[in-house]
Design a protein around this motif. Structure first.
Motif, PDB file in Angstrom:
ATOM      1  N   GLU A   1       4.943  10.402   9.354  1.00 48.68           N
ATOM      2  CA  GLU A   1       6.306  10.947   9.377  1.00 48.68           C
ATOM      3  C   GLU A   1       6.320  12.329  10.014  1.00 48.68           C
ATOM      4  OE1 GLU A   1       8.251   8.844   5.427  1.00 48.68           O
ATOM      5  OE2 GLU A   1       6.998  10.623   5.154  1.00 48.68           O
ATOM      6  N   LEU A   2       5.350  13.161   9.669  1.00 47.42           N
ATOM      7  CA  LEU A   2       5.269  14.506  10.236  1.00 47.42           C
ATOM      8  C   LEU A   2       5.064  14.440  11.743  1.00 47.42           C
ATOM      9  CD1 LEU A   2       5.184  17.580   9.907  1.00 47.42           C
ATOM     10  CD2 LEU A   2       2.732  17.367   9.407  1.00 47.42           C
ATOM     11  N   ILE A   3       4.155  13.599  12.193  1.00 48.96           N
ATOM     12  CA  ILE A   3       3.902  13.441  13.626  1.00 48.96           C
ATOM     13  C   ILE A   3       5.164  12.961  14.348  1.00 48.96           C
ATOM     14  CG2 ILE A   3       2.657  12.051  15.343  1.00 48.96           C
ATOM     15  CD1 ILE A   3       0.246  12.183  13.320  1.00 48.96           C
ATOM     16  N   GLY A   4       5.867  12.021  13.761  1.00 52.06           N
ATOM     17  CA  GLY A   4       7.104  11.526  14.358  1.00 52.06           C
ATOM     18  C   GLY A   4       8.166  12.601  14.469  1.00 52.06           C
ATOM     19  N   MET A   5       8.282  13.423  13.435  1.00 48.21           N
ATOM     20  CA  MET A   5       9.278  14.501  13.448  1.00 48.21           C
ATOM     21  C   MET A   5       8.929  15.569  14.481  1.00 48.21           C
ATOM     22  SD  MET A   5       9.901  14.764   9.349  1.00 48.21           S
ATOM     23  CE  MET A   5      11.241  15.947   9.351  1.00 48.21           C
ATOM     24  N   ILE A   6       7.643  15.855  14.645  1.00 44.71           N
ATOM     25  CA  ILE A   6       7.216  16.825  15.654  1.00 44.71           C
ATOM     26  C   ILE A   6       7.432  16.248  17.054  1.00 44.71           C
ATOM     27  CG2 ILE A   6       5.233  18.067  16.605  1.00 44.71           C
ATOM     28  CD1 ILE A   6       4.122  18.144  13.677  1.00 44.71           C
ATOM     29  N   SER A   7       7.012  15.014  17.258  1.00 48.27           N
ATOM     30  CA  SER A   7       7.138  14.372  18.575  1.00 48.27           C
ATOM     31  C   SER A   7       8.588  14.241  19.025  1.00 48.27           C
ATOM     32  CB  SER A   7       6.486  12.984  18.546  1.00 48.27           C
ATOM     33  OG  SER A   7       5.107  13.095  18.307  1.00 48.27           O
ATOM     34  N   SER A   8       9.492  14.006  18.070  1.00 50.38           N
ATOM     35  CA  SER A   8      10.903  13.842  18.415  1.00 50.38           C
ATOM     36  C   SER A   8      11.639  15.168  18.565  1.00 50.38           C
ATOM     37  CB  SER A   8      11.606  12.996  17.346  1.00 50.38           C
ATOM     38  OG  SER A   8      11.740  13.740  16.148  1.00 50.38           O
ATOM     39  N   GLY A   9      10.978  16.267  18.201  1.00 48.09           N
ATOM     40  CA  GLY A   9      11.612  17.575  18.329  1.00 48.09           C
ATOM     41  C   GLY A   9      12.357  18.033  17.090  1.00 48.09           C
ATOM     42  N   GLN A  10      12.366  17.221  16.021  1.00 45.10           N
ATOM     43  CA  GLN A  10      13.017  17.628  14.772  1.00 45.10           C
ATOM     44  C   GLN A  10      12.300  18.811  14.144  1.00 45.10           C
ATOM     45  OE1 GLN A  10      12.981  13.582  12.887  1.00 45.10           O
ATOM     46  NE2 GLN A  10      14.820  14.429  11.940  1.00 45.10           N
TER      47      GLN A  10
ATOM     48  N   MET B   1       0.835  -1.185   0.000  1.00 41.77           N
ATOM     49  CA  MET B   1       0.000   0.000   0.000  1.00 41.77           C
ATOM     50  C   MET B   1       0.880   1.249   0.000  1.00 41.77           C
ATOM     51  SD  MET B   1      -3.138   0.873   2.518  1.00 41.77           S
ATOM     52  CE  MET B   1      -2.617   2.039   3.738  1.00 41.77           C
ATOM     53  N   LYS B   2       0.609   2.142  -0.914  1.00 42.18           N
ATOM     54  CA  LYS B   2       1.381   3.375  -1.026  1.00 42.18           C
ATOM     55  C   LYS B   2       0.875   4.401  -0.010  1.00 42.18           C
ATOM     56  CE  LYS B   2       2.564   6.992  -4.259  1.00 42.18           C
ATOM     57  NZ  LYS B   2       2.339   7.572  -5.562  1.00 42.18           N
ATOM     58  N   LYS B   3       1.802   5.006   0.728  1.00 40.70           N
ATOM     59  CA  LYS B   3       1.424   6.019   1.709  1.00 40.70           C
ATOM     60  C   LYS B   3       1.427   7.384   1.024  1.00 40.70           C
ATOM     61  CE  LYS B   3       2.881   3.698   5.823  1.00 40.70           C
ATOM     62  NZ  LYS B   3       3.366   3.867   7.148  1.00 40.70           N
ATOM     63  N   ASN B   4       0.444   8.206   1.355  1.00 47.51           N
ATOM     64  CA  ASN B   4       0.348   9.535   0.776  1.00 47.51           C
ATOM     65  C   ASN B   4       1.306  10.483   1.474  1.00 47.51           C
ATOM     66  OD1 ASN B   4      -1.664   8.873  -1.055  1.00 47.51           O
ATOM     67  ND2 ASN B   4      -3.275   9.229   0.432  1.00 47.51           N
ATOM     68  N   LYS B   5       2.275  10.965   0.722  1.00 48.93           N
ATOM     69  CA  LYS B   5       3.215  11.952   1.240  1.00 48.93           C
ATOM     70  C   LYS B   5       2.692  13.312   0.819  1.00 48.93           C
ATOM     71  CE  LYS B   5       7.171   8.991   1.511  1.00 48.93           C
ATOM     72  NZ  LYS B   5       8.341   9.179   2.314  1.00 48.93           N
ATOM     73  N   ILE B   6       1.913  13.919   1.711  1.00 55.26           N
ATOM     74  CA  ILE B   6       1.210  15.138   1.335  1.00 55.26           C
ATOM     75  C   ILE B   6       1.771  16.401   1.974  1.00 55.26           C
ATOM     76  CG2 ILE B   6      -0.929  13.923   0.876  1.00 55.26           C
ATOM     77  CD1 ILE B   6      -1.929  14.943   3.633  1.00 55.26           C
ATOM     78  N   TRP B   7       2.530  16.270   3.042  1.00 56.49           N
ATOM     79  CA  TRP B   7       3.003  17.445   3.787  1.00 56.49           C
ATOM     80  C   TRP B   7       4.373  17.898   3.313  1.00 56.49           C
ATOM     81  CZ3 TRP B   7      -0.258  20.177   6.442  1.00 56.49           C
ATOM     82  CH2 TRP B   7      -1.401  19.569   6.929  1.00 56.49           C
ATOM     83  N   LYS B   8       4.528  19.209   3.182  1.00 54.67           N
ATOM     84  CA  LYS B   8       5.824  19.827   2.933  1.00 54.67           C
ATOM     85  C   LYS B   8       6.166  20.650   4.164  1.00 54.67           C
ATOM     86  CE  LYS B   8       5.830  19.889  -2.028  1.00 54.67           C
ATOM     87  NZ  LYS B   8       6.897  18.944  -2.272  1.00 54.67           N
ATOM     88  N   ILE B   9       7.443  20.648   4.513  1.00 60.59           N
ATOM     89  CA  ILE B   9       7.940  21.414   5.649  1.00 60.59           C
ATOM     90  C   ILE B   9       8.927  22.421   5.094  1.00 60.59           C
ATOM     91  CG2 ILE B   9       9.134  21.328   7.862  1.00 60.59           C
ATOM     92  CD1 ILE B   9       8.360  18.282   7.922  1.00 60.59           C
ATOM     93  N   LYS B  10       8.686  23.690   5.372  1.00 61.59           N
ATOM     94  CA  LYS B  10       9.560  24.747   4.852  1.00 61.59           C
ATOM     95  C   LYS B  10      10.987  24.496   5.326  1.00 61.59           C
ATOM     96  CE  LYS B  10       7.996  28.887   3.972  1.00 61.59           C
ATOM     97  NZ  LYS B  10       7.459  30.244   4.128  1.00 61.59           N
ATOM     98  N   GLY B  11      11.914  24.444   4.371  1.00 59.22           N
ATOM     99  CA  GLY B  11      13.311  24.208   4.681  1.00 59.22           C
ATOM    100  C   GLY B  11      13.739  22.757   4.534  1.00 59.22           C
ATOM    101  N   TYR B  12      12.790  21.844   4.303  1.00 61.27           N
ATOM    102  CA  TYR B  12      13.080  20.425   4.126  1.00 61.27           C
ATOM    103  C   TYR B  12      12.804  20.027   2.679  1.00 61.27           C
ATOM    104  CZ  TYR B  12      13.429  19.316   9.135  1.00 61.27           C
ATOM    105  OH  TYR B  12      13.823  19.222  10.443  1.00 61.27           O
ATOM    106  N   GLU B  13      13.593  19.112   2.161  1.00 62.76           N
ATOM    107  CA  GLU B  13      13.376  18.562   0.826  1.00 62.76           C
ATOM    108  C   GLU B  13      12.353  17.440   0.892  1.00 62.76           C
ATOM    109  OE1 GLU B  13      14.679  19.411  -2.244  1.00 62.76           O
ATOM    110  OE2 GLU B  13      15.514  21.156  -1.233  1.00 62.76           O
TER     111      GLU B  13
END
Length: 64
Positions: free
Chosen positions: A20-29, A1-13
């Motif tokens: 992934e977004l939730i994990g990055m926020i939770s970890s402090g990245q 199953m393909k996961k929808n990569k819908i979020w862009k983060i300013k400054g990230y490629e």
């Protein structure tokens, strides 16, 4: 199953899934003042002004 990569983060490629977004926020990245968007959104929104604010690590002491 393909996961929808819908979020862009300013400054990230690239794009990120919700998980992934939730994990990055939770970890402090990704901090509260980082801006996020999707192709459907008309502007960038700070994480602290989005539904994802609930995943931010709290500064200080939390009373439960």
């Amino acid at each position: 199953m393909k996961k929808n990569k819908i979020w862009k983060i300013k400054g990230y490629e690239g794009s990120f899934t919700d998980e992934e977004l939730i994990g990055m926020i939770s970890s402090g990245q990704v901090k509260k003042d980082f801006a996020i968007t999707t192709k459907e959104m008309k502007k960038w929104v700070k994480v602290s002004d989005s539904i994802y604010q609930f995943y931010l690590k709290e500064d200080g002491h939390e009373n439960l």
